[in-house]
Design a protein around this motif. Structure first.
Motif, short mmCIF file in Angstrom:
data_model
loop_
_atom_site.label_atom_id
_atom_site.label_comp_id
_atom_site.label_asym_id
_atom_site.label_seq_id
_atom_site.Cartn_x
_atom_site.Cartn_y
_atom_site.Cartn_z
N LEU A 14 0.86 -1.19 0.00
CA LEU A 14 0.00 0.00 0.00
C LEU A 14 0.89 1.23 0.00
O LEU A 14 1.84 1.32 0.78
CB LEU A 14 -0.88 -0.02 1.25
N ARG A 15 0.58 2.17 -0.89
CA ARG A 15 1.37 3.41 -0.95
C ARG A 15 0.71 4.50 -0.12
O ARG A 15 -0.47 4.43 0.20
CB ARG A 15 1.51 3.86 -2.40
N LYS A 16 1.51 5.52 0.16
CA LYS A 16 1.00 6.65 0.94
C LYS A 16 -0.09 7.36 0.14
O LYS A 16 0.05 7.59 -1.06
CB LYS A 16 2.16 7.62 1.21
N GLY A 17 -1.20 7.69 0.77
CA GLY A 17 -2.28 8.41 0.10
C GLY A 17 -3.12 7.57 -0.82
O GLY A 17 -4.02 8.07 -1.49
N GLU A 18 -2.86 6.27 -0.84
CA GLU A 18 -3.60 5.40 -1.75
C GLU A 18 -4.84 4.82 -1.04
O GLU A 18 -4.83 4.61 0.17
CB GLU A 18 -2.70 4.25 -2.19
N ILE A 19 -5.90 4.61 -1.80
CA ILE A 19 -7.07 3.89 -1.26
C ILE A 19 -7.14 2.55 -1.96
O ILE A 19 -7.24 2.50 -3.19
CB ILE A 19 -8.38 4.64 -1.55
N ILE A 20 -7.03 1.47 -1.20
CA ILE A 20 -7.22 0.18 -1.85
C ILE A 20 -8.43 -0.50 -1.25
O ILE A 20 -8.83 -0.23 -0.12
CB ILE A 20 -5.98 -0.74 -1.78
#
Lengths: 343, 493, 348
Positions: B275-281
């Protein structure tokens, strides 16, 4: 929502502004004053200052126990081991302190430990009972009412074993009887009562002002949500059980000192008295609701009723019936008052 | 007998300070599936409670087959021909399936149980779900199968009207299809079904007629075929148009914040993702696919094998460590895991980060009040005082309080497990906006949901879960093939 | 059978415990039978101990007829109570006042007998008193909705208070009805052998157990009791009047307490207002040992009776090895052991 705010005009802004806990405490204080007035009117000499003082003085141990029990009940748990713990700690403090090898009589022989060491060891044993409670309640998730009933019997059993079902009261150093009988200056106020007062104040501050107090309520309101919100539930409960055992231990030592004896039957039924005053104080058995202040008021209510009964020269056998009826009425009255307030 | 099985006229129900049902009149035609929709607080549940006898009306008439109808309790309602499938699971775990089916309808002689009527009940169950052994204890069944038992019980009661309150909330796609078949079968056997659901697609698939309620009032009743599409229905429900559309992020960060490697336990099998920073999964899957278990594993509630690294540190297995590290969870069960319902809004808001409002263990009441007021404003929580018990708020507002709890924890990673379950459409879109804003502020978010359009609307990356296994990873922004996704999460290759 | 089902459903949905059906089956077997094994073990252990020094057993061994008769005679009250207490706990209720209700019944029965009432009327009047005790508990818990623990704690004090107040005089330090003017036949019910050297009270207790086993297994009351304890909301939505069921159960417990009180008064030839003290604990231990879930829904009457016999065996058995002061410690430990075992087994 806004309609609602307008529709329900607060009749009494003061009563609406306070929390439900404070409301119940105020309610019980009112009950206390009324009961006190009624008792004063029908019981001769009830208003004498000495009687007023006795009211508090005779209940110091129940109130100390009530503090620990209140906190535990706010988390939705029980501690019924406190009465047995008092007997055990008292008996052990005597046994550790009694001179060793002075007599043929087994009950006159102790371990001959120095006073301080004896008390410290007795306290360790008291805390051990709290530790057992904490272990079974938090690690094995056994219902606390059952565990603490078990430890109640174990603790009292230990007291019986050590005293062979009777008491130990010989070959004690003079210092042993000092604390429990000492008074403040020239007043009749005992040190024990002062200790109780200090503990009540501390408990009140912890309950109302600290994070620890808040977390206690969170656990009672919703244990799982508290855990998921980062509250260390098990550790918190363990602290509370240890505190309750500590308070019982202190009470046990003070009582043993007062009578200069370790009696195995001491404090029989105190766990229920503590429970009764906590209930009279409005603490909910379902957790998340209650206050130490309420518990103190509860103790006074019970005190007024029992001393009124004594004043009316009723036999001591009346106490059970009175306790039962007073608790029952208090629970109903509190519920009625809360319902009225909510609607 | 007329065409209408149920006629409701001028029905009013008032609670102190609120009118929950306000002058509602409509008819329900015989042998139809009649859907009832509306936001939470629209008055649906109160209406249903009056029909089932759980509440008594303040004013108005209800006619069942032309006769006046009053029910004093659910059993009374059932005796008169209206049985209900309630939202919560209402089976007794400790009894067997067969015992549950006959519960409350036993045939006895002098108080002794007789084996009459059990066979018929079991036949109904066999039609629904042949794999359930009636001699099994209900506690050994999965949640979905428990629900099936309950449905069988309602179906077998041979009522004229069966009310189903969100029957598909906890069951899987295959079971939903089977349930729909049964409902259609009931309609053919001249049973009227009143169907309540927040999943609007189901209404188009199943319903003959739909009644829309809003703010306690009746808005409209018409045949489903007269409604053009989903958005028209939503417009009727909330009185305004809502746009639900995925907008790709402008400058995605490349910094990896969470790394999950080979996580397994009894419900998960070698789950790995980043998961990356600022990402919504988003994790999409059916009930029982392992979504909640994955969220709980990351949050340190359940044990697992494998490793989870957050901000380059291995996570320890306990919720308070996770919170300290900067992770917060909005749990699946709002009332039992998220909220302290007997405490006030103020008592709930700050609990995940007590240090921030306290000094050396002492709580600062002023800053607590300030923070609470700020969140009430920011998340638009509908209340006139922060001293209100959270039990008295609507589902949407309760969920917003759970959100504010997590926001106050200053978490960098938010785990949202079914964030909009049982919440009305208006509050849903508000919550979606909150989620988007959070991601915009650099928070990373994982959504676990069994509502596909929710995942598709807001997630940058979508993972499909089936039986604890990660089946597929999809970058959002391209064309999403819902049918293919459904195929995958139901076990298709 | 169970195992095959579980495996068969894996493809559809993950079910609790499908991973290892054999382990589950072993746990089920242990769960179902551990109480009998524990009982046999305890009997075996104590039967190798010489019992001559203990007055209770007369001369001989634990398994000698005299010992067994004595043991069973003295366990009549707990056997009478264990069954109904089980049903109450299955319904997720508890009655802490059983001990007090038993004392009160013992006192009333003794007073009636001493004032010249013959056996049957005295017995029946005391039973009516038991109904009344149960009715009051039921009213507090079911009607006024006071938490069972608190409500029955209240009645514990009330019943005990009444018992203490109605005993007319004291003999020596112990308060109880005196044996002067007490007709000699009061002993017959609990001591006089009627069949296999055992008294009528024992057979009445067994009859109570049998009736309750049938009630639990075959009647609608038994099923509703389990339904109510398992999921009260579900039971109510199915149209079950849980208030009435709970009330009936409290009354059954009250009646059992009255019967236990009569047995105790007959055995001791007097009415002691403290004779039932601690009986609620013995009941809880017996029921938990018998595997009844503390949170209701599941349990078995006959296993609680075995649990009751275990308590009696341990109590008297211990007298052979340690001084009586250890009784309390032993009892507390057994309670904690029972509840822990109950939980560990319920977990899997």
């Amino acid at each position: 929502m806004d309609d609602m705010a307008i529709a329900v005009k607060p009749k009494n802004t003061f009563l609406r502004g306070i929390s439900n806990e404070s409301f119940i405490s105020l309610f019980m204080i009112t009950v206390l004053i009324v009961l006190y007035g009624v008792a004063g009117a029908i019981v001769p000499n009830f208003f004498l200052p000495r009687n007023v003082l006795n009211l508090v003085m005779n209940y110091w141990f129940t109130i100390i126990l009530g503090i620990g029990v209140t906190f535990i009940m706010v988390t939705g748990n029980f501690d019924l081991s406190v009465g047995g713990n008092i007997a055990m700690t008292g008996v052990l403090s005597v046994y550790f302190c009694q001179a060793a090898g002075v007599s043929q009589n087994a009950l006159a022989n102790g371990l001959g430990l120095p006073y301080g060491v004896a008390l410290a060891l007795a306290m360790v044993c008291a805390l051990a009972i709290g530790g057992i409670n904490a272990f079974f309640v938090t690690k094995l998730k056994v219902p606390s009412i059952i565990v603490t009933l078990g430890t109640m019997m174990i603790a009292r059993g230990v007291a019986q074993v050590v005293t062979q079902g009777a008491q130990r009261n010989t070959s004690l150093p003079d210092i042993f009887g000092v604390v429990g009988n000492a008074s403040v200056g020239n007043t009749p106020i005992k040190i024990s009562v002062v200790i109780m007062a200090v503990l009540v104040v501390v408990a009140f501050v912890v309950e109302r002002k600290t994070v620890f107090g808040r977390r206690t309520y969170l656990i009672g309101a919703n244990r799982e949500a508290a855990r998921l919100s980062g509250v260390k539930v098990n550790r918190h409960l363990a602290y509370l059980y240890l505190t309750s055992a500590f308070l019982a231990g202190v009470t046990g030592i003070l009582l043993a000192s007062e009578f200069k004896a370790g009696v195995s039957g001491r404090a029989t039924g105190y766990e229920f008295d503590a429970l009764v005053i906590v209930l009279l104080g409005g603490t909910s058995i379902n957790g998340g609701f209650g206050s130490v202040l309420g518990t103190v008021v509860g103790a006074l209510v019970l005190g007024v009723v029992t001393s009124a009964a004594t004043g009316l020269l009723l036999s001591p056998d009346w106490q059970f019936l009175l306790k039962g009826i007073v608790t029952f009425l208090a629970i109903l009255a509190q519920r009625y008052a809360l319902d009225r307030r909510k609607s | 007998m007329g065409d209408n099985v149920l006629e409701i006229r001028n029905l009013i129900k008032t609670f102190p300070g609120v009118t929950a049902v306000n002058d509602v009149s409509f008819d329900i035609r015989r042998n139809t599936v009649h859907c009832l929709v509306g936001e939470n607080g629209a008055g649906k549940s109160t209406l249903i409670k009056i029909l089932t006898g759980a509440e008594q009306r303040s004013y108005g008439t209800i006619r069942l087959n032309g006769d006046d109808y009053v029910a004093h309790n659910p059993k009374d309602a059932r005796d008169k021909g209206i049985s209900t499938l309630f939202q919560e699971l209402n089976v007794v775990d400790q009894l067997t399936v067969a015992e549950n089916l006959t519960l409350g309808m036993e045939v006895t002689t002098f108080g002794f149980l007789r084996n009459v009527g059990t066979e018929k009940m079991i036949d109904v169950l066999k039609n629904l779900e042949p794999s359930i052994d009636p001699r099994r204890k209900v506690s050994t069944l999965s949640v979905a199968k428990k629900q099936i038992v309950e449905i069988a019980k309602a179906v077998a009661s041979e009522s004229e009207i069966i009310i189903m309150d969100e029957p598909t909330a906890a069951i899987s796609e295959g079971e939903i299809q089977r349930l729909f078949k049964i409902i259609r079968g009931l309609r053919d056997k001249s049973v009227t079904v009143i169907y309540i659901s927040h999943r609007l697609d189901e209404i188009f698939e199943l319903g003959d007629a739909v009644t829309v309620m809003r703010d306690g009032r009746h808005i409209d009743t018409r045949p489903v075929s007269d409604i053009r599409d989903r958005s028209e229905l939503i417009r009727m429900m909330i009185g305004k148009t809502v746009f639900e559309k995925y907008e790709p992020k402008e400058n995605p960060s490349t910094e990896t914040i969470l790394k999950v490697e080979d996580v397994s336990n009894d419900k998960l099998c070698n789950v790995s993702f980043e998961l990356r920073k600022g990402e919504i999964i988003g994790f999409y899957g059916l009930v029982g696919a392992g979504k909640t278990e994955l969220a709980r594993a990351i949050y340190g509630v359940d044990r697992y094998d494998g490793s989870i690294t957050f901000k380059e540190k291995t996570l320890e297995s306990s919720p308070h460590k996770a919170i300290e590290a900067g992770i917060a969870l909005v749990p699946e069960e709002r009332r039992s895991e998220g909220l302290f319902t007997i405490l006030t809004i103020r008592g709930n808001t700050c609990v995940m980060n007590m240090d921030k409002i306290s000094r050396s263990g002492f709580v600062n009441n002023q800053s607590e009040k300030r923070v609470t007021a700020e969140y009430i404003r920011q998340l638009n929580i509908a209340t006139h005082t922060m001293e209100k018990e959270t039990a008295k708020l609507s589902g949407g507002n309760q969920q917003k309080i759970v959100f504010s709890k997590c926001l106050f924890a200053d978490a960098d990673l938010l785990l949202l497990d079914e964030p909009t379950r049982g919440i009305d459409v208006g509050a849903k879109s508000e919550i979606y906006q909150i989620i988007r804003d959070l991601a915009h502020d650099g928070k990373s978010i994982i959504i676990f949901s069994s509502e596909l359009h929710e995942i598709v609307n807001i997630c940058d990356t979508i993972y499909l879960l089936y039986e604890g296994v990660l089946k597929e990873r999809i970058e959002n922004g391209t064309v999403i093939d819902s049918e293919k996704i459904l195929h995958t999460v139901t076990g298709g290759e | 059978m169970k195992a095959r089902n579980a495996v068969g459903t894996v493809a559809v949905n993950a079910e609790p415990g499908y991973l290892d059906p054999y382990r589950n089956r072993w746990i089920a077997i242990v769960k179902a039978s551990y109480i009998y094994i524990v009982f046999l073990l305890i009997v075996l252990v104590f039967s190798v101990v010489k019992l001559d020094q203990v007055r209770f057993f007369g001369r001989g061994h634990f398994l000698s007829p005299v010992s067994i008769v004595n043991l069973l005679r003295s366990s009549v009250p707990i056997i009478t109570l264990a069954g109904s207490f089980t049903l109450l706990m299955i319904s997720e209720h508890i009655d802490l006042s059983v001990g007090s209700a038993m004392s009160l019944s013992a006192v009333i029965y003794a007073l009636l007998v001493r004032s010249g009432v013959s056996f049957l009327p005295a017995f029946l009047i005391t039973m009516v008193l038991g109904v009344l005790c149960g009715y009051v508990n039921g009213a507090l818990v079911m009607k006024l909705r006071i938490t069972p623990v608190i409500a029955t704690l209240v009645t514990l004090n009330v019943f005990k208070g009444i018992a203490l107040l109605i005993v007319p005089n004291r003999i020596s330090a112990i308060k109880s009805t005196d044996t002067i003017k007490m007709p000699l036949w009061i002993n017959d019910y609990a001591r006089k052998a009627v069949f296999l050297r055992l008294p009528a009270a024992f057979y009445v207790a067994i009859a109570v157990v049998v009736v309750l086993v049938i009630v639990q297994r075959k009647t609608i009351l038994g099923k509703y009791t389990a339904a109510m304890g398992g999921n009260r909301t579900a039971a109510e939505l199915s149209g079950i009047n849980t208030v009435r069921i709970g009330w009936i159960l409290y009354i059954i417990v009250g009646v059992s307490a009255a019967m236990a009180g009569i047995a105790r008064a007959s055995y001791m030839s007097l009415g002691d207002p403290l004779s039932g003290d601690g009986m609620e604990l013995d009941c809880i231990i017996a029921v938990l040992l018998g595997g009844t879930n503390f949170y209701g829904g599941e349990g078995s009457v006959e296993k609680s009776v075995i649990g009751a016999l275990i308590i009696v065996c341990v109590t008297v058995g211990l007298m052979t090895v340690v001084p009586p002061f250890w009784q309390m410690v032993a009892r507390g430990s057994v309670l904690i052991f029972a509840v822990t075992l109950n939980y560990l087994l319920a977990k899997d």
